[in-house]
Design a protein around this motif. Structure first.
Motif, PDB file in Angstrom:
ATOM      1  N   LEU A 177     -23.121  27.748 -14.339  1.00  0.00           N
ATOM      2  CA  LEU A 177     -24.198  28.713 -14.109  1.00  0.00           C
ATOM      3  C   LEU A 177     -25.449  28.080 -13.496  1.00  0.00           C
ATOM      4  CD1 LEU A 177     -23.721  31.081 -17.166  1.00  0.00           C
ATOM      5  CD2 LEU A 177     -23.233  31.546 -14.760  1.00  0.00           C
ATOM      6  N   SER A 178     -25.625  26.765 -13.681  1.00  0.00           N
ATOM      7  CA  SER A 178     -26.763  26.104 -13.028  1.00  0.00           C
ATOM      8  C   SER A 178     -26.632  26.196 -11.506  1.00  0.00           C
ATOM      9  CB  SER A 178     -26.849  24.638 -13.435  1.00  0.00           C
ATOM     10  OG  SER A 178     -27.103  24.551 -14.813  1.00  0.00           O
ATOM     11  N   ALA A 179     -25.393  26.119 -11.029  1.00  0.00           N
ATOM     12  CA  ALA A 179     -25.172  26.210  -9.577  1.00  0.00           C
ATOM     13  C   ALA A 179     -25.555  27.600  -9.079  1.00  0.00           C
ATOM     14  CB  ALA A 179     -23.703  25.918  -9.257  1.00  0.00           C
ATOM     15  N   VAL A 180     -25.243  28.619  -9.871  1.00  0.00           N
ATOM     16  CA  VAL A 180     -25.595  30.000  -9.491  1.00  0.00           C
ATOM     17  C   VAL A 180     -27.118  30.156  -9.457  1.00  0.00           C
ATOM     18  CG1 VAL A 180     -25.420  32.432 -10.167  1.00  0.00           C
ATOM     19  CG2 VAL A 180     -23.449  30.914 -10.463  1.00  0.00           C
ATOM     20  N   ALA A 181     -27.790  29.632 -10.493  1.00  0.00           N
ATOM     21  CA  ALA A 181     -29.253  29.750 -10.567  1.00  0.00           C
ATOM     22  C   ALA A 181     -29.912  29.028  -9.396  1.00  0.00           C
ATOM     23  CB  ALA A 181     -29.749  29.183 -11.894  1.00  0.00           C
ATOM     24  N   GLN A 182     -29.382  27.849  -9.061  1.00  0.00           N
ATOM     25  CA  GLN A 182     -29.978  27.087  -7.959  1.00  0.00           C
ATOM     26  C   GLN A 182     -29.743  27.775  -6.617  1.00  0.00           C
ATOM     27  OE1 GLN A 182     -28.387  23.214  -8.840  1.00  0.00           O
ATOM     28  NE2 GLN A 182     -29.974  22.997 -10.418  1.00  0.00           N
ATOM     29  N   LEU A 183     -28.579  28.357  -6.447  1.00  0.00           N
ATOM     30  CA  LEU A 183     -28.250  28.968  -5.158  1.00  0.00           C
ATOM     31  C   LEU A 183     -28.995  30.282  -4.947  1.00  0.00           C
ATOM     32  CD1 LEU A 183     -26.530  28.737  -2.617  1.00  0.00           C
ATOM     33  CD2 LEU A 183     -24.675  29.895  -3.839  1.00  0.00           C
ATOM     34  N   TYR A 184     -29.044  31.121  -5.962  1.00  0.00           N
ATOM     35  CA  TYR A 184     -29.609  32.463  -5.776  1.00  0.00           C
ATOM     36  C   TYR A 184     -30.965  32.661  -6.425  1.00  0.00           C
ATOM     37  CZ  TYR A 184     -24.992  33.554  -3.997  1.00  0.00           C
ATOM     38  OH  TYR A 184     -23.846  33.565  -3.260  1.00  0.00           O
ATOM     39  N   GLY A 185     -31.475  31.650  -7.105  1.00  0.00           N
ATOM     40  CA  GLY A 185     -32.766  31.783  -7.770  1.00  0.00           C
ATOM     41  C   GLY A 185     -32.636  32.605  -9.042  1.00  0.00           C
ATOM     42  N   THR A 186     -33.773  32.877  -9.673  1.00  0.00           N
ATOM     43  CA  THR A 186     -33.802  33.627 -10.933  1.00  0.00           C
ATOM     44  C   THR A 186     -34.955  34.620 -10.871  1.00  0.00           C
ATOM     45  OG1 THR A 186     -35.093  31.793 -11.815  1.00  0.00           O
ATOM     46  CG2 THR A 186     -32.751  31.869 -12.440  1.00  0.00           C
ATOM     47  N   PRO A 187     -34.977  35.666 -11.699  1.00  0.00           N
ATOM     48  CA  PRO A 187     -33.929  36.080 -12.631  1.00  0.00           C
ATOM     49  C   PRO A 187     -32.697  36.624 -11.903  1.00  0.00           C
ATOM     50  CG  PRO A 187     -35.935  37.449 -12.871  1.00  0.00           C
ATOM     51  CD  PRO A 187     -36.175  36.529 -11.750  1.00  0.00           C
ATOM     52  N   TYR A 211     -28.670  38.275 -12.800  1.00  0.00           N
ATOM     53  CA  TYR A 211     -27.604  38.678 -13.716  1.00  0.00           C
ATOM     54  C   TYR A 211     -26.275  38.123 -13.219  1.00  0.00           C
ATOM     55  CZ  TYR A 211     -30.321  42.004 -16.476  1.00  0.00           C
ATOM     56  OH  TYR A 211     -31.215  42.565 -17.345  1.00  0.00           O
ATOM     57  N   VAL A 212     -25.455  37.646 -14.152  1.00  0.00           N
ATOM     58  CA  VAL A 212     -24.119  37.134 -13.809  1.00  0.00           C
ATOM     59  C   VAL A 212     -23.095  37.874 -14.663  1.00  0.00           C
ATOM     60  CG1 VAL A 212     -22.628  35.112 -13.738  1.00  0.00           C
ATOM     61  CG2 VAL A 212     -25.078  34.860 -13.312  1.00  0.00           C
ATOM     62  N   ALA A 219     -31.394  39.732  -8.800  1.00  0.00           N
ATOM     63  CA  ALA A 219     -30.111  39.624  -8.096  1.00  0.00           C
ATOM     64  C   ALA A 219     -28.975  39.770  -9.101  1.00  0.00           C
ATOM     65  CB  ALA A 219     -30.020  38.276  -7.398  1.00  0.00           C
ATOM     66  N   GLU A 220     -27.779  40.120  -8.595  1.00  0.00           N
ATOM     67  CA  GLU A 220     -26.587  40.204  -9.440  1.00  0.00           C
ATOM     68  C   GLU A 220     -25.436  39.454  -8.785  1.00  0.00           C
ATOM     69  OE1 GLU A 220     -26.948  44.663  -9.436  1.00  0.00           O
ATOM     70  OE2 GLU A 220     -26.215  44.411 -11.489  1.00  0.00           O
ATOM     71  N   VAL A 221     -24.689  38.747  -9.614  1.00  0.00           N
ATOM     72  CA  VAL A 221     -23.584  37.904  -9.143  1.00  0.00           C
ATOM     73  C   VAL A 221     -22.357  38.235  -9.995  1.00  0.00           C
ATOM     74  CG1 VAL A 221     -22.748  35.506  -9.158  1.00  0.00           C
ATOM     75  CG2 VAL A 221     -25.065  36.021  -8.351  1.00  0.00           C
ATOM     76  N   GLY A 246     -12.922  30.606 -10.753  1.00  0.00           N
ATOM     77  CA  GLY A 246     -13.836  29.571 -10.282  1.00  0.00           C
ATOM     78  C   GLY A 246     -14.695  30.019  -9.116  1.00  0.00           C
ATOM     79  N   THR A 247     -14.594  31.302  -8.749  1.00  0.00           N
ATOM     80  CA  THR A 247     -15.378  31.768  -7.598  1.00  0.00           C
ATOM     81  C   THR A 247     -16.466  32.733  -8.042  1.00  0.00           C
ATOM     82  OG1 THR A 247     -13.906  33.617  -7.202  1.00  0.00           O
ATOM     83  CG2 THR A 247     -13.418  31.604  -6.011  1.00  0.00           C
ATOM     84  N   PHE A 248     -17.521  32.804  -7.250  1.00  0.00           N
ATOM     85  CA  PHE A 248     -18.563  33.792  -7.528  1.00  0.00           C
ATOM     86  C   PHE A 248     -19.131  34.314  -6.225  1.00  0.00           C
ATOM     87  CE2 PHE A 248     -22.343  31.142  -6.713  1.00  0.00           C
ATOM     88  CZ  PHE A 248     -21.840  29.858  -6.849  1.00  0.00           C
ATOM     89  N   GLU A 249     -19.598  35.569  -6.303  1.00  0.00           N
ATOM     90  CA  GLU A 249     -20.201  36.190  -5.124  1.00  0.00           C
ATOM     91  C   GLU A 249     -21.447  36.945  -5.524  1.00  0.00           C
ATOM     92  OE1 GLU A 249     -18.044  38.751  -2.352  1.00  0.00           O
ATOM     93  OE2 GLU A 249     -16.303  37.416  -2.583  1.00  0.00           O
ATOM     94  N   LEU A 250     -22.419  36.920  -4.622  1.00  0.00           N
ATOM     95  CA  LEU A 250     -23.606  37.742  -4.796  1.00  0.00           C
ATOM     96  C   LEU A 250     -23.174  39.193  -4.585  1.00  0.00           C
ATOM     97  CD1 LEU A 250     -26.747  37.485  -5.088  1.00  0.00           C
ATOM     98  CD2 LEU A 250     -26.846  37.583  -2.591  1.00  0.00           C
TER      99      LEU A 250
END
Ligand SMILES: *Cc1c(COP(=O)(O)O)cnc(C)c1O
Length: 434
Positions: A18-28, A30-31, A402-404, A409-413
């Motif tokens: 989840l750190s990778a998601v936060a770094q890529l898309y910023g915060t806040p 939702y995942v 944003a929502e992801v 092992g994959t994730f998308e915005l």
């Protein structure tokens, strides 16, 4: 069961860090875990195996297009409560032919939209509404399928703002007047009786109130079947989830704390308690779970902005606020708040965990013990998948998060963070002020 867990002290959703998601898309941000949603759905369906069950996911809990499409792919219809939600289901490519349209204030244009898209049924809350549905159906030259929402007058033992099955609530028609309401349908030539509906409240933590409600309503359901040949009985939603110790396996501590003799809710307990009551009816059973399907499948990621140390109190100031997640402010509800990077060598910190909004109510947790964290580190609110993003606002001119979605092992915005330009696109300064 859910798919948020630490692996080597990094919080993961399925196998995504989840750190990778936060770094890529910023915060806040939702995942959502697709696997958790699918598991919850399958578990519930399995619990009533042998009955003809249609799950109508209550879209109000989380109406993101990705979530709607995921449930449609699994075989769900929807419980929809506005024209906007009907349009969301259509926009997700799902259709509404196995969906129901509920709510106390359906407008003419919403009724028309539902009929044009061949909604499975309207869940009717009053006689004036029945008259309106009849009128709109007549204009379109169709017969509107309906079920009346009956109010069984049972106490759901849940928060006052989310209990709906007591006689003092605005919802449904009292059981003792329900026969007359169904008789009244015969005066409306453009409606067709298809079923009966009830919903007693949200975040129920024991099966007792469900059993009580079904026992109370079942004789009436059998009468309706004899008199009108109904096809289905909708039990509504309301199955609760575990918010405390959400990371602990099975949240055993929370279960152990429940009053003795009360059966803590799980899909298995729900199915086991209700099956024998429902089977003799021989009807299709509609379930309308919202929170149960998505609640523990979502987390809200936030960044630590400041650790403000005080003489008597510490404040951990995050970049998420009650506009992003209103449940603690609105229902005094509890969310587990954990660091994305766990470090067991650090000291514990006791702090109020707050957002930046200029109101004391913008507080997520009081005197919460967490690992000491500092500026730039990330935290996650667990069990935030239901009534999270769906209730977000722009208060304090904050844009929507944003929502992801994660799968394996994959994730998308699946919903980009709203921009400032999008926030003000419909506004203008009037000419008389220029
Ligand atoms: C809100 C609502 C639901 C969903 O409730 P959950 O507690 O999220 O399961 C289902 N049916 C009706 C009629 C509702 O109003």
């Amino acid at each position: 069961m859910h798919h948020f867990h630490y692996t080597a002290d990094s919080l993961q959703c399925e196998t995504v860090d989840l750190s990778a998601v936060a770094q890529l898309y910023g915060t806040p941000t939702y995942v959502y875990s697709a696997a958790t949603m699918a598991d919850n759905y399958q578990r519930l369906v399995r619990s009533l195996a042998g009955l003809d069950v249609q799950v109508c996911y209550a879209a109000k809990a989380n109406s993101s297009l990705a979530v709607l499409r995921h449930f449609a792919n699994l075989g769900a219809g929807f419980d929809l409560v506005s024209g906007g939600e009907i349009r969301r289901a259509l926009a997700a490519g799902a259709g509404v032919k196995t969906s129901v349209f509920a709510g106390v204030g359906k407008t003419e244009s919403e009724i028309k939209l539902a009929l044009e898209n061949e909604i499975f049924a309207f869940h009717v809350e009053s006689e004036p509404e029945l008259a309106r549905i009849n009128h709109v159906a007549g204009k379109l030259g169709v017969k509107a399928p309906i079920a009346i929402r009956v109010n069984p007058d049972v106490d759901a033992h849940t928060h006052a703002k989310i209990t709906t099955g007591k006689s003092e609530n605005k919802f449904g028609i009292p059981l003792k007047h329900a026969s007359a309401a169904y008789e009244a349908c015969s005066r409306f030539k453009n409606v067709r009786i298809r079923g009966v509906q009830m919903h007693i409240g949200s975040q129920l933590t024991t099966v007792g109130p469900f059993v009580e409600a079904v026992e109370k309503v079942a004789p009436f359901v059998a009468e309706l079947q004899a008199a009108h040949g109904i096809e289905y009985f909708s039990l509504g939603g309301g199955i609760g989830i575990v918010y405390r110790d959400a990371l602990a396996s099975g949240a055993q501590a929370w279960w152990d704390a429940q009053p003795a003799g009360q059966c803590p809710i799980t899909p298995e307990a729900y199915g086991a308690a209700l099956k024998s009551l429902l089977a003799p009816l021989g009807l299709k059973i509609l379930l309308e779970p919202g929170r149960f399907l998505v609640g523990n499948a979502g987390a809200l990621l936030a960044r630590v902005e400041y650790l403000k140390r005080g003489a008597n109190k510490n404040f951990l100031v995050l970049d998420a606020a009650f506009n992003d997640l209103v449940r603690p402010a609105m229902y005094e509800s509890y969310h587990e708040i954990v660091p994305l990077r766990r470090d067991t060598t650090r000291r514990a910190l006791v702090a109020d965990i707050v957002g930046p909004i200029c109101e004391s109510g913008d507080c997520f947790a009081k005197d919460r013990q967490v690992q000491e964290v500092g500026e730039g580190e990330y935290m996650a609110f667990l069990s935030a998948g239901a009534y999270g993003f769906a209730m977000a606002s722009r208060y304090n001119a904050r844009t929507l998060a944003a929502e992801v979605m994660v799968r394996g092992g994959t994730f998308e915005l699946v919903n980009a963070r709203e921009s400032f330009e999008q926030m003000i696109v419909n506004e203008k300064v009037p000419t008389f002020l220029k």
